[in-house]
Scaffold this motif. Structure first.
Motif, PDB file in Angstrom:
ATOM      1  N   VAL A 270      23.864  46.035  53.522  1.00  0.00           N
ATOM      2  CA  VAL A 270      24.427  45.396  52.748  1.00  0.00           C
ATOM      3  C   VAL A 270      25.550  45.928  52.194  1.00  0.00           C
ATOM      4  N   ASP A 271      26.635  45.612  52.275  1.00  0.00           N
ATOM      5  CA  ASP A 271      27.839  46.062  51.825  1.00  0.00           C
ATOM      6  C   ASP A 271      28.949  45.131  51.395  1.00  0.00           C
ATOM      7  N   ALA A 272      29.167  44.741  50.074  1.00  0.00           N
ATOM      8  CA  ALA A 272      30.046  43.955  49.424  1.00  0.00           C
ATOM      9  C   ALA A 272      30.936  44.791  48.742  1.00  0.00           C
ATOM     10  N   ARG A 273      32.545  44.452  48.995  1.00  0.00           N
ATOM     11  CA  ARG A 273      33.405  45.213  48.150  1.00  0.00           C
ATOM     12  C   ARG A 273      34.731  44.524  48.084  1.00  0.00           C
ATOM     13  N   ILE A 274      35.354  44.835  46.999  1.00  0.00           N
ATOM     14  CA  ILE A 274      36.613  44.360  46.780  1.00  0.00           C
ATOM     15  C   ILE A 274      37.756  45.077  47.467  1.00  0.00           C
ATOM     16  N   SER A 275      38.280  44.725  48.734  1.00  0.00           N
ATOM     17  CA  SER A 275      39.163  45.363  49.262  1.00  0.00           C
ATOM     18  C   SER A 275      40.360  45.792  48.799  1.00  0.00           C
ATOM     19  N   SER A 276      41.139  44.965  47.817  1.00  0.00           N
ATOM     20  CA  SER A 276      42.125  45.060  47.034  1.00  0.00           C
ATOM     21  C   SER A 276      42.199  44.227  45.945  1.00  0.00           C
ATOM     22  N   LEU A 277      42.630  44.706  44.863  1.00  0.00           N
ATOM     23  CA  LEU A 277      43.008  44.155  43.604  1.00  0.00           C
ATOM     24  C   LEU A 277      44.498  45.004  43.090  1.00  0.00           C
ATOM     25  N   ASP A 278      45.425  43.928  42.925  1.00  0.00           N
ATOM     26  CA  ASP A 278      46.624  44.457  42.459  1.00  0.00           C
ATOM     27  C   ASP A 278      47.456  43.356  41.661  1.00  0.00           C
ATOM     28  N   PHE A 279      48.289  43.736  40.833  1.00  0.00           N
ATOM     29  CA  PHE A 279      49.072  42.944  39.830  1.00  0.00           C
ATOM     30  C   PHE A 279      50.377  44.052  39.537  1.00  0.00           C
ATOM     31  N   MET A 280      51.367  43.041  39.076  1.00  0.00           N
ATOM     32  CA  MET A 280      52.562  43.537  38.301  1.00  0.00           C
ATOM     33  C   MET A 280      52.429  43.993  37.009  1.00  0.00           C
ATOM     34  N   LEU A 281      53.162  45.251  36.532  1.00  0.00           N
ATOM     35  CA  LEU A 281      52.841  45.672  35.339  1.00  0.00           C
ATOM     36  C   LEU A 281      54.369  46.172  35.153  1.00  0.00           C
ATOM     37  N   LEU A 282      55.288  45.761  34.199  1.00  0.00           N
ATOM     38  CA  LEU A 282      56.566  46.587  33.847  1.00  0.00           C
ATOM     39  C   LEU A 282      57.406  46.565  35.149  1.00  0.00           C
ATOM     40  N   GLY A 283      57.283  45.748  36.084  1.00  0.00           N
ATOM     41  CA  GLY A 283      57.925  45.513  37.266  1.00  0.00           C
ATOM     42  C   GLY A 283      57.533  46.269  38.449  1.00  0.00           C
ATOM     43  N   GLU A 284      56.266  47.059  38.133  1.00  0.00           N
ATOM     44  CA  GLU A 284      55.545  48.031  39.104  1.00  0.00           C
ATOM     45  C   GLU A 284      54.058  47.428  39.439  1.00  0.00           C
ATOM     46  N   ILE A 286      50.342  47.728  40.088  1.00  0.00           N
ATOM     47  CA  ILE A 286      49.184  48.455  40.150  1.00  0.00           C
ATOM     48  C   ILE A 286      48.199  47.941  40.806  1.00  0.00           C
ATOM     49  N   GLY A 287      47.455  48.795  41.738  1.00  0.00           N
ATOM     50  CA  GLY A 287      46.445  48.377  42.581  1.00  0.00           C
ATOM     51  C   GLY A 287      45.060  49.179  42.434  1.00  0.00           C
ATOM     52  N   PHE A 288      44.050  48.430  42.986  1.00  0.00           N
ATOM     53  CA  PHE A 288      42.890  49.459  43.377  1.00  0.00           C
ATOM     54  C   PHE A 288      42.342  48.906  44.868  1.00  0.00           C
ATOM     55  N   THR A 289      41.781  49.792  45.532  1.00  0.00           N
ATOM     56  CA  THR A 289      41.572  49.340  46.862  1.00  0.00           C
ATOM     57  C   THR A 289      39.958  50.154  47.293  1.00  0.00           C
ATOM     58  N   ASN A 290      39.556  49.335  48.380  1.00  0.00           N
ATOM     59  CA  ASN A 290      37.922  49.763  48.576  1.00  0.00           C
ATOM     60  C   ASN A 290      37.042  50.095  47.349  1.00  0.00           C
ATOM     61  N   GLN A 291      37.096  49.007  46.713  1.00  0.00           N
ATOM     62  CA  GLN A 291      36.083  49.101  45.348  1.00  0.00           C
ATOM     63  C   GLN A 291      34.789  48.469  45.954  1.00  0.00           C
ATOM     64  N   VAL A 292      33.697  49.427  46.055  1.00  0.00           N
ATOM     65  CA  VAL A 292      32.484  49.075  46.616  1.00  0.00           C
ATOM     66  C   VAL A 292      31.597  48.479  45.277  1.00  0.00           C
ATOM     67  N   LEU A 293      31.299  46.999  45.532  1.00  0.00           N
ATOM     68  CA  LEU A 293      30.486  46.560  44.477  1.00  0.00           C
ATOM     69  C   LEU A 293      29.033  46.954  44.650  1.00  0.00           C
TER      70      LEU A 293
END
Length: 446
Positions: A270-284, A286-293
């Protein structure tokens, strides 16, 4: 008489050759089963280490990670900041406004009604000496001087230093309780796998896990090939009554190997994960990858031990039942069946041996376990897929992507192979014992 002795000698030679061939086949089965079990546990450890480093607790849920990413963006913005012409014009207008306001408030202060003689003299002197319109005319020049001074290299460097120091101070004051644990774990894992950063760690473990999965399936397919070859021998030698005992006993040994590997190797992951989460902050970005839930990888025996280690009586009862009817009883049935077909009249006529070999199939729930695991996988996979799909969000400034890598493992396929193979052997046993009442005696004489 001579012909009978010749037949007996030929039968012995045939049994010896068949036993040698089947022992070799069994050795291949044991070798492949050993590596399936070993590699399965290594792969499980790899993925557990991977999930520990990339766990969401140390990522999206970590204050430290958010602090580092936000501070990095702000620091970058401050370091690379340069005022544009438009911003300078806006600053010029703002400074002029402030200076004009200061002039207005000063003039108003001097021109307000005065009661004392000194105040009246100051008011008179101010109006006589100071030309308010002339001062207002100089405001744009003062404003330009201030803006130029602020944007000088020396002032800019000083201002950036002040902002950067404040950001650093804020970052040192912002932390959570996972920082020390994450640092200790990261150092240990990096030392264990001889890497220096998370990117290298993830890359190496992904590569090793894929290679290990390919090897596991290769050995598992080799085990299936041994089973198919054994069943092919049964078909080819279906009329060789004098070879049945040897063939059946070694076939039972192959079934035992399948059972042993099937209950010890991983059956479901059983392997559930967030493969990517990203958003813009001050024009740059910010991201997270391979976040294992969530990650779990268990064999049948591990599931049983987990149940037995629980403090709840109902969990312990289920664990005992699984251990008894999925592991212990099938082993006893294989042993009893071997005794029954061994040719020893005393053993084969024993009531317990006969019952286990011929009548205990209704208590063997290995086939039920196969269906149960499959239904569990289907249900769990559906639930995870539904829940994770609800987290997927995509927009111009915000993206979240999830992945569900839940799947059945080679251990499950080997356990299914055991159930099918054992069922076929049961049918063969019924056939040979129903066709003749003396196959064991004939095999013994041979």
């Amino acid at each position: 008489m001579t012909n009978a002795k010749h037949i007996s000698a030929d039968s012995k030679r045939a049994n010896i050759l068949l036993a040698a061939g089947l022992i070799l086949l069994l050795a291949v089965e044991v070798f492949c089963g050993y590596w399936v079990d070993v590699l399965s546990k290594r792969q499980e450890q790899l993925k557990e280490d991977y999930s520990a480093i990339n766990n969401i607790t140390f990522g999206i849920f970590s204050v430290d990670q958010w602090r580092d990413k936000i501070v990095g963006v702000v620091d970058s913005q401050v370091t690379e900041y340069k005022m544009t012409r438009k911003q300078k014009q806006q600053m010029q207008a703002a400074v002029e406004k402030q200076l004009n306001g200061l002039v207005t408030s000063t003039v108003a202060e001097f021109n307000k009604p005065q009661k004392s003689l000194g105040g009246k003299l100051k008011k008179l002197a101010f109006n006589a000496v100071v030309d308010v319109d002339d001062i207002r005319a100089q405001v744009p020049g003062f404003a330009r001087t201030i803006v130029t001074k602020v944007n000088s290299p020396t002032s800019t460097k000083r201002l950036k230093g002040i902002v950067t120091s404040k950001i650093g101070q804020l970052s040192r004051q912002t932390y959570d309780s996972t920082a020390e644990a994450h640092t200790t774990l990261t150092k240990f894992m990096f030392r264990k796998y001889r890497v220096t950063n998370v990117e290298q760690f993830n890359k190496q473990l992904d590569k090793e896990a894929k290679e290990m999965t390919a090897l596991i399936y290769r050995y598992a397919y080799a085990m299936f090939g041994c089973v198919v070859f054994a069943l092919l021998l049964w078909w080819l030698l279906r009329n060789a009554v004098h070879l049945r005992t040897t063939l059946f006993v070694l076939s039972l040994c192959i079934a035992f190997v399948l059972l042993a590997v099937g209950v010890t190797a991983s059956i479901i992951e059983v392997d559930a994960r967030i493969s990517s989460l990203d958003f813009m902050l001050l024009g740059e970005k910010i991201g997270f990858t391979n976040q294992v839930l969530f990650y779990q990888n268990k064999s049948i025996m591990e599931i049983i031990w987990v149940l037995l280690s629980q403090p709840k009586p109902d969990a312990i009862a289920v664990g005992i039942l699984l251990l008894l009817f999925v592991v212990i009883l099938p082993v006893l049935i294989l042993i009893a069946t071997g005794m029954y077909v061994s040719g020893n009249q005393r053993l084969s006529e024993n009531k317990v041996v006969r019952y286990l070999a011929l009548e205990s199939g209704k208590w063997n729930i290995a086939d039920v376990m196969v269906v149960g695991i499959l239904m569990t996988y289907i249900g769990l996979n559906g639930i995870l897929q539904s829940q994770l799909s609800g987290l997927n969000m995509h927009s111009a400034s915000y993206n979240v992507s999830t992945v569900n890598q839940t799947g059945l493992q080679p251990g499950y396929l080997i356990f299914v192979a055991y159930v099918v193979y054992e069922t076929v052997l049961k049918q063969i046993l019924k056939r040979i014992t129903g066709k003749t009442t003396v196959p064991r005696a004939q095999a013994t004489e041979a």
